[in-house]
Design a protein around this motif. Sequence first.
Motif, PDB file in Angstrom:
ATOM      1  N   ASP A   1      28.565  33.921  40.173  1.00 12.95           N
ATOM      2  CA  ASP A   1      29.662  33.360  40.961  1.00 12.95           C
ATOM      3  C   ASP A   1      30.081  32.076  40.275  1.00 12.95           C
TER       4      ASP A   1
ATOM      5  N   ARG B   1      32.156  30.013  41.071  1.00 14.23           N
ATOM      6  CA  ARG B   1      32.484  28.917  41.980  1.00 14.23           C
ATOM      7  C   ARG B   1      31.274  28.044  42.287  1.00 14.23           C
TER       8      ARG B   1
ATOM      9  N   GLN C   1      28.717  29.399  51.665  1.00 16.77           N
ATOM     10  CA  GLN C   1      29.846  30.050  51.015  1.00 16.77           C
ATOM     11  C   GLN C   1      29.941  31.540  51.359  1.00 16.77           C
TER      12      GLN C   1
ATOM     13  N   ASP D   1      39.396  32.471  44.316  1.00 12.36           N
ATOM     14  CA  ASP D   1      38.342  31.906  43.493  1.00 12.36           C
ATOM     15  C   ASP D   1      38.736  30.489  43.105  1.00 12.36           C
ATOM     16  N   ASP D   2      38.120  29.527  43.775  1.00 11.04           N
ATOM     17  CA  ASP D   2      38.422  28.125  43.484  1.00 11.04           C
ATOM     18  C   ASP D   2      37.597  27.674  42.283  1.00 11.04           C
ATOM     19  N   LEU D   3      37.992  28.188  41.124  1.00 12.07           N
ATOM     20  CA  LEU D   3      37.250  27.864  39.917  1.00 12.07           C
ATOM     21  C   LEU D   3      37.584  26.455  39.454  1.00 12.07           C
ATOM     22  N   GLU D   4      36.554  25.785  38.958  1.00 11.22           N
ATOM     23  CA  GLU D   4      36.754  24.441  38.422  1.00 11.22           C
ATOM     24  C   GLU D   4      37.505  24.541  37.100  1.00 11.22           C
TER      25      GLU D   4
END
Length: 713
Positions: free
Chosen positions: A467, A469, A541, A557-560
């Motif tokens: 994952d 995230r 989460q 998907d709150d990807l950095e």
Amino acid sequence: MRRRSPVESSSDESSSDESDYTGSDADDGVDSDTDLTDVDAFADKNDEDEAWLSPNEDHPPEHYLQQLKTFDEREYTKEDYKDSSTRLLDRMEDQWNQCWTYLKQDHYRAYATVSVATLHTFFDWVLSQRRGKGGRKRRGTKLASSLGTYWKVFRLVYERATGVKLDGRMNRSMHKVLRKLAKKHGLKKHGRDKACMYIEDQALVLQTNLETTEKRYPHGRYRIQAQLYLQLGGFTANRPQALLGLCYRHIQVTLLWDPEGGPHRVLLEFTFEFTKEFLGIKDLNTFPLPEIMYDETLIFSPHVFLLGVLFCDQAFAAYNLTSPEELSRLGIPPHRNELPLRLNPKLDNVPLFRKAVRTPDGWAISPIEPLPYSTLLPWIRALGQITGFAQVTRPYSLRYAGGKAFNENGNVSEAMQNLMMGHASIATFLKHYLSRRITVDTQAVVRGIQPQTALMRAACTMSRSIDRRRPRRLTPEQSTSVNDDPTVRSLLDRREHLKRTLKNATKYPKYNKLNYQINQERQRQRHDLLRVVKERWEYEQPVRDVEQQLAGIETKDDLEQVDGVLLLAQKELVDAILAPPGLSLEEEIRRRNKAIHAVTHYCGIEEGGVYPSQLKQPSGRTTLPGKSKDASQPDINKEALEAAKVLVYKEIRPRVCFVCVGNENLPIERRTYSFHTSGDLSKHFKRRHLANVRGEESLRCNLCRVDLDNKMH
């Protein structure tokens, strides 16, 4: 020695001599030129020919008599441990002495007074310690298994000091003591799971290592070494130190004939010498790895990466074997099955995995210093985190997975597994290496139905938990929040008080020591906060994902976002390694050679970490004057480099570093980087270049071809 004629004797005397003689030189396993009938062999010791009694005229009898008098048997009768084990024993012995010094009971320090009561008191004191040397805060003991390790180490300390082992009855009593102490101090009974990095997981980590811009290495060869270590660790299941101890003398490259009629293959053979040597040196294990033609991906190919490193180091003994194209031209002579490709003997003791060192020009690979395990471990952990694994990846994860694969393969016998793993018996693997996660479809076995092998495999891999995230670092707000901790707040107040009461407080050692304590405490609080954030995320989460799906909310998907720039050489490396297999033998060989060239080239570049703004180009330089946006990349790079050189020559206070511009091993983005102000360039020059000039070492300007003799020059 001159032979004499045999002495005549009667038959009775001969038979008597033969009956008295009970052995022969052949029986003793000693070769001798002396016949039984040679009189000189039994001559009087006062004979004039006594040269054979003095094997070395430089050492008279007094020399050996002196050795006999000064011989110290303790050096050979005591247990032999590695330096790391000896340090562990010494640390335990120091704690034993510190305990009774603290309790002011020096008479208990003698090992003759050891009892269950004194041992209970000692281990209770050890588990209560919160400060180490220099007042540093200790993490403390968390697991009951660690307490068991302390007890084993103490038994070895006792045996080293007294020469005898602890009484068996006391040993049995201590098991109950350790259980009660573990309960008293709240130690966990179960340790971490032995996470296995299966081949599916390894493929993802290898690809991450190639493509990621989030993980920057000081030198490009580090990225290649990480790739090669992951491959060899997965295929040989050797201990990390055995892999890091590989030197060029342990590597054999051979062009081997294919008995099935295919093209000649490159065979790599690795001999592992630096394995555990307790109770004597072990026999050397050699792992042969044949080349795989038409492989779906070269990401698993140690041949490509090792040959790239060998060509970079010019390691072959044949002076004109310097490129993969020349390797492709080689054939095996008639009536032979192999063509060994010898390495230069001057490199015999040079480590394959080497560390990078700072130089006035930047980073360079040391010619002799090996890569330490302390450098490798953070690499593997970081790559696992970037890939998205929930489990912590370690170098030993490769050994766990390799040992399990050997154990489950029907072509590997138990004896062969023990040989490859370096174990005395299969019990070592079962106790210390085999994961406690059951990988068998037990319900299918019990019910007698077809097992769901693929699904069970997917359920047991590290890839199951991917994952992206998952938080890997604190946000700026979370990082700043540690200042509200009471301990940090108290230290900050003390520092403010010193600032008010002392003039030029920064010059006082007390103030600097307080600064150090503040930084250490902040780092400790951030580490604990990140652990809490991760644990909370792992639980909360999935709950949020379920709630959003049931509420009809689209999951995002709150990807950095990482504003990394893929270096040109790195892009070429990725494209070459991930290229599909060729349709013909010629295309396949070209694919391999192109990949080797990309590895060789990348071994010579310097990544050097990350510059400000992730190498973001300054405003006004995104499109060069006279060049359109669709100009080719090589032309843009060449013109950007020329523009940077002009700035260095013409500006009174330039903002481009002349040393970096002249360093051809740096990526073009770093060579042409323009700092915001000339003051920023001065800081960079002092920190990156002048600080790494040691002694009488000089610095060279590659633009002007001038040697700078010292820092002032």
